[in-house]
Design a protein around this motif. Structure first.
Motif, mmCIF file in Angstrom:
data_model
loop_
_atom_site.group_PDB
_atom_site.id
_atom_site.type_symbol
_atom_site.label_atom_id
_atom_site.label_comp_id
_atom_site.label_asym_id
_atom_site.label_seq_id
_atom_site.Cartn_x
_atom_site.Cartn_y
_atom_site.Cartn_z
ATOM 1 N N TYR A 144 19.692 -1.312 -2.266
ATOM 2 C CA TYR A 144 18.686 -1.684 -2.934
ATOM 3 C C TYR A 144 19.075 -1.730 -4.487
ATOM 4 O O TYR A 144 18.609 -2.574 -5.331
ATOM 5 C CB TYR A 144 17.477 -0.955 -2.738
ATOM 6 C CG TYR A 144 16.557 -1.315 -1.530
ATOM 7 C CD1 TYR A 144 16.245 -2.725 -1.195
ATOM 8 C CD2 TYR A 144 16.397 -0.197 -0.481
ATOM 9 C CE1 TYR A 144 15.724 -2.795 0.049
ATOM 10 C CE2 TYR A 144 15.690 -0.736 0.288
ATOM 11 C CZ TYR A 144 15.081 -1.697 1.121
ATOM 12 O OH TYR A 144 14.555 -2.066 1.989
ATOM 13 N N ARG A 168 13.251 4.002 -9.750
ATOM 14 C CA ARG A 168 12.027 3.134 -9.293
ATOM 15 C C ARG A 168 12.143 3.508 -7.912
ATOM 16 O O ARG A 168 11.201 3.489 -7.071
ATOM 17 C CB ARG A 168 12.541 1.799 -9.565
ATOM 18 C CG ARG A 168 12.181 1.309 -10.821
ATOM 19 C CD ARG A 168 12.449 -0.092 -11.224
ATOM 20 N NE ARG A 168 11.751 -0.781 -10.491
ATOM 21 C CZ ARG A 168 11.951 -2.049 -10.272
ATOM 22 N NH1 ARG A 168 12.888 -2.693 -10.730
ATOM 23 N NH2 ARG A 168 10.992 -2.981 -9.567
ATOM 24 N N VAL A 216 9.123 4.548 -5.082
ATOM 25 C CA VAL A 216 8.917 3.933 -4.123
ATOM 26 C C VAL A 216 8.932 4.790 -2.847
ATOM 27 O O VAL A 216 8.077 4.634 -1.785
ATOM 28 C CB VAL A 216 10.161 2.791 -3.544
ATOM 29 C CG1 VAL A 216 10.069 2.178 -2.108
ATOM 30 C CG2 VAL A 216 10.107 1.521 -4.351
ATOM 31 N N GLN A 217 9.716 5.822 -2.840
ATOM 32 C CA GLN A 217 9.614 6.867 -1.777
ATOM 33 C C GLN A 217 8.497 7.533 -1.529
ATOM 34 O O GLN A 217 7.965 7.783 -0.652
ATOM 35 C CB GLN A 217 11.052 7.658 -2.042
ATOM 36 C CG GLN A 217 11.148 8.652 -0.700
ATOM 37 C CD GLN A 217 11.284 8.106 0.593
ATOM 38 O OE1 GLN A 217 12.416 7.718 0.679
ATOM 39 N NE2 GLN A 217 10.236 8.241 1.635
ATOM 40 N N GLN A 218 7.923 7.829 -2.789
ATOM 41 C CA GLN A 218 6.466 8.366 -2.729
ATOM 42 C C GLN A 218 5.379 7.496 -2.153
ATOM 43 O O GLN A 218 4.510 7.992 -1.233
ATOM 44 C CB GLN A 218 6.277 8.836 -4.342
ATOM 45 C CG GLN A 218 6.873 9.989 -4.993
ATOM 46 C CD GLN A 218 6.294 10.152 -6.253
ATOM 47 O OE1 GLN A 218 5.901 9.595 -6.968
ATOM 48 N NE2 GLN A 218 6.902 11.577 -6.843
ATOM 49 N N LYS A 219 5.510 6.333 -2.490
ATOM 50 C CA LYS A 219 4.418 5.441 -1.925
ATOM 51 C C LYS A 219 4.663 5.385 -0.409
ATOM 52 O O LYS A 219 3.759 5.396 0.363
ATOM 53 C CB LYS A 219 4.750 4.046 -2.535
ATOM 54 C CG LYS A 219 4.144 4.030 -3.999
ATOM 55 C CD LYS A 219 4.353 2.661 -4.656
ATOM 56 C CE LYS A 219 3.832 2.584 -6.249
ATOM 57 N NZ LYS A 219 4.174 1.216 -6.453
ATOM 58 N N LEU A 220 6.151 5.295 0.057
ATOM 59 C CA LEU A 220 6.332 5.238 1.553
ATOM 60 C C LEU A 220 5.668 6.494 2.123
ATOM 61 O O LEU A 220 5.320 6.308 3.157
ATOM 62 C CB LEU A 220 7.917 5.054 1.648
ATOM 63 C CG LEU A 220 8.525 3.575 1.349
ATOM 64 C CD1 LEU A 220 9.920 3.850 1.476
ATOM 65 C CD2 LEU A 220 7.845 2.488 2.220
ATOM 66 N N GLN A 272 6.954 -0.853 7.796
ATOM 67 C CA GLN A 272 5.547 -1.183 7.677
ATOM 68 C C GLN A 272 5.319 -2.862 8.302
ATOM 69 O O GLN A 272 4.161 -3.088 8.936
ATOM 70 C CB GLN A 272 4.913 -1.067 6.466
ATOM 71 C CG GLN A 272 4.746 0.329 6.013
ATOM 72 C CD GLN A 272 4.554 0.291 4.686
ATOM 73 O OE1 GLN A 272 3.346 0.156 4.238
ATOM 74 N NE2 GLN A 272 5.224 0.554 3.546
ATOM 75 N N TYR A 312 16.766 -2.296 -7.989
ATOM 76 C CA TYR A 312 16.207 -1.093 -7.996
ATOM 77 C C TYR A 312 17.195 0.061 -8.679
ATOM 78 O O TYR A 312 18.481 -0.021 -8.531
ATOM 79 C CB TYR A 312 15.587 -0.511 -6.835
ATOM 80 C CG TYR A 312 14.230 -1.098 -6.503
ATOM 81 C CD1 TYR A 312 13.090 -0.478 -6.569
ATOM 82 C CD2 TYR A 312 14.389 -2.426 -5.792
ATOM 83 C CE1 TYR A 312 11.829 -1.337 -6.393
ATOM 84 C CE2 TYR A 312 13.257 -2.926 -5.567
ATOM 85 C CZ TYR A 312 12.078 -2.520 -5.743
ATOM 86 O OH TYR A 312 10.870 -3.035 -5.331
ATOM 87 N N HIS A 317 9.454 -1.081 -0.586
ATOM 88 C CA HIS A 317 8.019 -0.705 -0.267
ATOM 89 C C HIS A 317 7.548 -1.131 0.991
ATOM 90 O O HIS A 317 6.552 -0.634 1.314
ATOM 91 C CB HIS A 317 7.222 -1.077 -1.533
ATOM 92 C CG HIS A 317 7.080 -2.325 -1.801
ATOM 93 N ND1 HIS A 317 8.064 -3.208 -2.339
ATOM 94 C CD2 HIS A 317 5.950 -3.231 -1.507
ATOM 95 C CE1 HIS A 317 7.593 -4.527 -2.414
ATOM 96 N NE2 HIS A 317 6.124 -4.551 -1.756
ATOM 97 N N THR A 351 12.875 -5.384 -1.019
ATOM 98 C CA THR A 351 11.641 -5.012 -1.108
ATOM 99 C C THR A 351 11.418 -3.680 -0.335
ATOM 100 O O THR A 351 10.762 -3.666 0.854
ATOM 101 C CB THR A 351 10.624 -6.043 -0.811
ATOM 102 O OG1 THR A 351 10.794 -6.440 0.569
ATOM 103 C CG2 THR A 351 10.658 -7.304 -1.510
ATOM 104 N N ASP A 356 9.234 -1.168 4.062
ATOM 105 C CA ASP A 356 9.863 -0.633 5.046
ATOM 106 C C ASP A 356 9.096 -0.008 6.051
ATOM 107 O O ASP A 356 8.290 0.831 5.383
ATOM 108 C CB ASP A 356 11.308 0.144 4.631
ATOM 109 C CG ASP A 356 12.456 -0.766 4.015
ATOM 110 O OD1 ASP A 356 12.433 -1.790 4.635
ATOM 111 O OD2 ASP A 356 13.241 -0.263 3.270
#
Length: 257
Positions: A180, A154, A158-162, A192, A150, A188, A186, A190
């Motif tokens: 990363y 990117r 990913v942080q926004q999705k997290l 979860q 990454y 996204h 991966t 983390d």
């Protein structure tokens, strides 16, 4: 002529050194270790003591020889390889797999930021958030992370999705971000899915498997099978119960009258 090292290179070197120290600290204690002997080669795995419920459950299944002859039933290039479906042992070619699980789940053991989805770690598969809001792990199925490299842009996405998936509870630290960017993984996932081990030998085998051709259901066209899982170290195995002591009958001497 002296070669100057850029600040970015120094930062990467420091981060990789920190990662090596982290791995060393995680492996300093005695750990449970197994070897997955597959049709593609052997993958050696060590389990984290920081996730004892997942460690003990996995080793219990290994002692039962649960994983012997199961397929690597799901492979996604640049993402992960997955196994543990109990229906895969006698699966026919092209049969849809992934639904075979045991009848219990395990409480999540997230250990961020020390343990995260970097390349080569082992994590527990599970049902989706819709039916499993507590994010409890499935008992048997697990995956080995491959992932991608990454860049900052990117990772910001990913942080926004997290933030959305975890209500802002999971944050990628600078150390995690550097791993990363230099090692891959991966991110996204983390916070979860529970990460509970790591590959210590045979990452090249994982790479070979994750590049294999698959069908529309992500099952490898040519079966990859776990022939057996060999225990290398099992320091937390339950000690066998001591055999009950036999009652000793005392000889009674009767006096003559």
């Amino acid at each position: 002529m002296a070669i100057k090292t850029s600040m970015a290179t120094k930062a990467r070197m420091l981060t990789l050194a920190a990662l090596m120290l982290l791995c060393a600290s995680l492996s300093a204690q005695e750990r449970a270790e197994v070897a997955l002997e597959t049709t593609e080669g052997t993958i050696r795995i060590a389990l984290f003591n920081e996730t004892p419920q997942h460690r003990d459950n996995f080793m219990k299944l290994v002692r039962m020889q649960f994983y012997d002859s199961l397929l690597v039933h799901r492979v996604i290039k640049d993402f992960m390889i997955q196994t543990g479906d109990l229906n895969s042992r006698h699966a026919q070619p092209g049969q849809l797999l992934g639904a075979g699980e045991l009848d219990y789940t395990i409480e999540p053991e997230f250990r961020l930021p020390q343990i995260f989805h970097r390349r080569g770690v082992i994590a527990a598969a599970r049902e989706s958030d819709k039916v499993n809001p507590e994010r409890r792990s499935g008992a048997a199925q697990f995956y080995i992370v491959w992932g991608k490299l990454y860049d900052d842009r990117r990772l910001a996405a990913v942080q926004q999705k997290l933030d959305s998936a975890t209500n802002g509870q999971v944050k990628l630290t600078p150390e995690m971000a550097e791993v990363y960017k230099t090692v891959g993984g991966t991110p996204h996932l983390d916070g979860q899915y529970t990460v509970f081990g790591e590959v210590t030998e045979g990452l090249d085998i994982v790479d070979r498997i994750q590049q294999m051709a698959t069908d529309k259901n992500d099952r490898p066209v040519n079966d990859v099978r776990i022939l057996r899982v060999k225990i290398i170290s099992d320091p937390f195995a339950p000690k066998p119960a001591a055999a009950p002591k036999k009652a000793v009958r005392k000889k009674v001497v009767r006096k003559r009258r």
